[in-house]
Design a protein around this motif. Structure first.
Motif, PDB file in Angstrom:
ATOM      1  N   HIS A  32      42.115  60.060  66.307  1.00  0.00           N
ATOM      2  CA  HIS A  32      41.973  61.091  65.288  1.00  0.00           C
ATOM      3  C   HIS A  32      42.488  60.594  63.937  1.00  0.00           C
ATOM      4  O   HIS A  32      43.536  59.978  63.858  1.00  0.00           O
ATOM      5  CB  HIS A  32      42.743  62.339  65.709  1.00  0.00           C
ATOM      6  CG  HIS A  32      42.758  63.395  64.655  1.00  0.00           C
ATOM      7  ND1 HIS A  32      41.637  64.150  64.380  1.00  0.00           N
ATOM      8  CD2 HIS A  32      43.719  63.802  63.804  1.00  0.00           C
ATOM      9  CE1 HIS A  32      41.936  64.988  63.398  1.00  0.00           C
ATOM     10  NE2 HIS A  32      43.193  64.802  63.042  1.00  0.00           N
ATOM     11  N   ARG A  33      41.746  60.889  62.894  1.00  0.00           N
ATOM     12  CA  ARG A  33      42.187  60.549  61.536  1.00  0.00           C
ATOM     13  C   ARG A  33      42.670  61.829  60.883  1.00  0.00           C
ATOM     14  O   ARG A  33      42.003  62.853  60.921  1.00  0.00           O
ATOM     15  CB  ARG A  33      41.025  59.955  60.748  1.00  0.00           C
ATOM     16  CG  ARG A  33      40.662  58.570  61.258  1.00  0.00           C
ATOM     17  CD  ARG A  33      39.385  58.087  60.676  1.00  0.00           C
ATOM     18  NE  ARG A  33      39.436  57.978  59.235  1.00  0.00           N
ATOM     19  CZ  ARG A  33      38.522  57.377  58.511  1.00  0.00           C
ATOM     20  NH1 ARG A  33      37.497  56.827  59.107  1.00  0.00           N
ATOM     21  NH2 ARG A  33      38.619  57.329  57.212  1.00  0.00           N
ATOM     22  N   SER A  35      43.489  64.514  58.058  1.00  0.00           N
ATOM     23  CA  SER A  35      42.805  64.950  56.842  1.00  0.00           C
ATOM     24  C   SER A  35      43.749  64.754  55.657  1.00  0.00           C
ATOM     25  O   SER A  35      44.944  64.494  55.827  1.00  0.00           O
ATOM     26  CB  SER A  35      42.434  66.426  56.956  1.00  0.00           C
ATOM     27  OG  SER A  35      43.609  67.229  56.933  1.00  0.00           O
ATOM     28  N   ALA A  36      43.216  64.925  54.462  1.00  0.00           N
ATOM     29  CA  ALA A  36      44.037  64.821  53.257  1.00  0.00           C
ATOM     30  C   ALA A  36      45.144  65.871  53.273  1.00  0.00           C
ATOM     31  O   ALA A  36      46.288  65.594  52.874  1.00  0.00           O
ATOM     32  CB  ALA A  36      43.166  64.984  52.011  1.00  0.00           C
ATOM     33  N   GLN A  37      44.827  67.057  53.769  1.00  0.00           N
ATOM     34  CA  GLN A  37      45.834  68.118  53.861  1.00  0.00           C
ATOM     35  C   GLN A  37      46.928  67.745  54.853  1.00  0.00           C
ATOM     36  O   GLN A  37      48.107  68.029  54.615  1.00  0.00           O
ATOM     37  CB  GLN A  37      45.194  69.461  54.274  1.00  0.00           C
ATOM     38  CG  GLN A  37      44.253  70.037  53.247  1.00  0.00           C
ATOM     39  CD  GLN A  37      42.851  69.415  53.311  1.00  0.00           C
ATOM     40  OE1 GLN A  37      42.489  68.728  54.263  1.00  0.00           O
ATOM     41  NE2 GLN A  37      42.064  69.638  52.266  1.00  0.00           N
ATOM     42  N   ASP A  38      46.566  67.115  55.961  1.00  0.00           N
ATOM     43  CA  ASP A  38      47.551  66.674  56.943  1.00  0.00           C
ATOM     44  C   ASP A  38      48.495  65.633  56.332  1.00  0.00           C
ATOM     45  O   ASP A  38      49.712  65.707  56.490  1.00  0.00           O
ATOM     46  CB  ASP A  38      46.874  66.059  58.175  1.00  0.00           C
ATOM     47  CG  ASP A  38      46.064  67.054  58.978  1.00  0.00           C
ATOM     48  OD1 ASP A  38      46.365  68.261  58.906  1.00  0.00           O
ATOM     49  OD2 ASP A  38      45.132  66.612  59.680  1.00  0.00           O
ATOM     50  N   GLU A  83      41.650  58.874  50.388  1.00  0.00           N
ATOM     51  CA  GLU A  83      40.336  59.537  50.353  1.00  0.00           C
ATOM     52  C   GLU A  83      39.289  58.623  49.709  1.00  0.00           C
ATOM     53  O   GLU A  83      38.155  58.552  50.187  1.00  0.00           O
ATOM     54  CB  GLU A  83      40.434  60.861  49.591  1.00  0.00           C
ATOM     55  CG  GLU A  83      41.105  61.952  50.388  1.00  0.00           C
ATOM     56  CD  GLU A  83      40.323  62.326  51.636  1.00  0.00           C
ATOM     57  OE1 GLU A  83      39.128  62.663  51.526  1.00  0.00           O
ATOM     58  OE2 GLU A  83      40.912  62.252  52.730  1.00  0.00           O
ATOM     59  N   ARG A  86      38.356  56.023  52.242  1.00  0.00           N
ATOM     60  CA  ARG A  86      37.513  56.606  53.290  1.00  0.00           C
ATOM     61  C   ARG A  86      36.100  56.845  52.794  1.00  0.00           C
ATOM     62  O   ARG A  86      35.132  56.634  53.519  1.00  0.00           O
ATOM     63  CB  ARG A  86      38.108  57.920  53.782  1.00  0.00           C
ATOM     64  CG  ARG A  86      39.310  57.735  54.664  1.00  0.00           C
ATOM     65  CD  ARG A  86      39.834  59.063  55.132  1.00  0.00           C
ATOM     66  NE  ARG A  86      40.994  58.877  55.971  1.00  0.00           N
ATOM     67  CZ  ARG A  86      41.752  59.854  56.418  1.00  0.00           C
ATOM     68  NH1 ARG A  86      41.458  61.110  56.121  1.00  0.00           N
ATOM     69  NH2 ARG A  86      42.802  59.610  57.174  1.00  0.00           N
TER      70      ARG A  86
END
Length: 165
Positions: A32-33, A35-38, A83, A86
């Motif tokens: 799992h990658r 997210s930007a929020q994570d 980001e 990615r």
């Protein structure tokens, strides 16, 4: 002797069942990658952990906001770089290795400027810390920066205060 052999055979068979089921279930999948929020949430948590770990006294609190702002700005920039990387695609390095190296050099230069700002913001706070707080400051700051320190638990072999981004 025969009982030990049969017991060992039963244990080996029972231990192999979960392995067989795991290999049949589904092939290897990509981890799992976040997210930007994570990533931003983890950065916030590390900054809060830095402050909690330092256990600042009331007179030291006045020096905290500058460091916190510098750390949050660096975290936002890191998320933006992740980001951007990615979005450029995983095959960007093999397709354009020179461009990838140039982007990496740009990221490292940006990171250098961020670290300079953090160091400038951290100095006034560090100067008023007691010896116990100073001892904790380095590892806590490295964690807040999401970096590894040489000799720290979990540090990469030959690691230092540099980050992947």
């Amino acid at each position: 002797m025969r009982i030990f052999f049969l017991g060992g055979l039963v244990c080996a068979t029972l231990g192999a069942v979960p392995l067989a089921q795991a290999t049949e279930a589904e092939p290897f999948t990509r981890p799992h990658r976040f997210s930007a929020q994570d990533i931003a949430a983890f950065a916030d948590a590390r900054i809060v952990a830095l402050k909690a770990g330092l256990q600042l006294k009331a007179e030291q609190e006045t020096n905290w906001p500058a460091l916190e702002t510098a750390l949050r700005d660096a975290a936002k920039a890191r998320v933006a770089r992740i980001e951007e990387t990615r979005n450029s695609g995983a095959a960007a390095f093999s397709a354009d290795p020179i461009g990838a190296l140039q982007r990496r050099a740009h990221y490292m230069a940006a990171r250098s400027g961020e670290l300079d700002k953090i160091a400038a913001a951290a100095k006034p706070l560090y100067d008023v810390l007691d010896e116990a707080q100073k001892r904790r400051f380095g590892p806590l700051l490295a964690s807040a920066l999401h970096e590894r320190m040489r000799g720290a638990p979990g540090a990469r072999r030959g690691g230092d205060m540099t980050s992947a981004f």
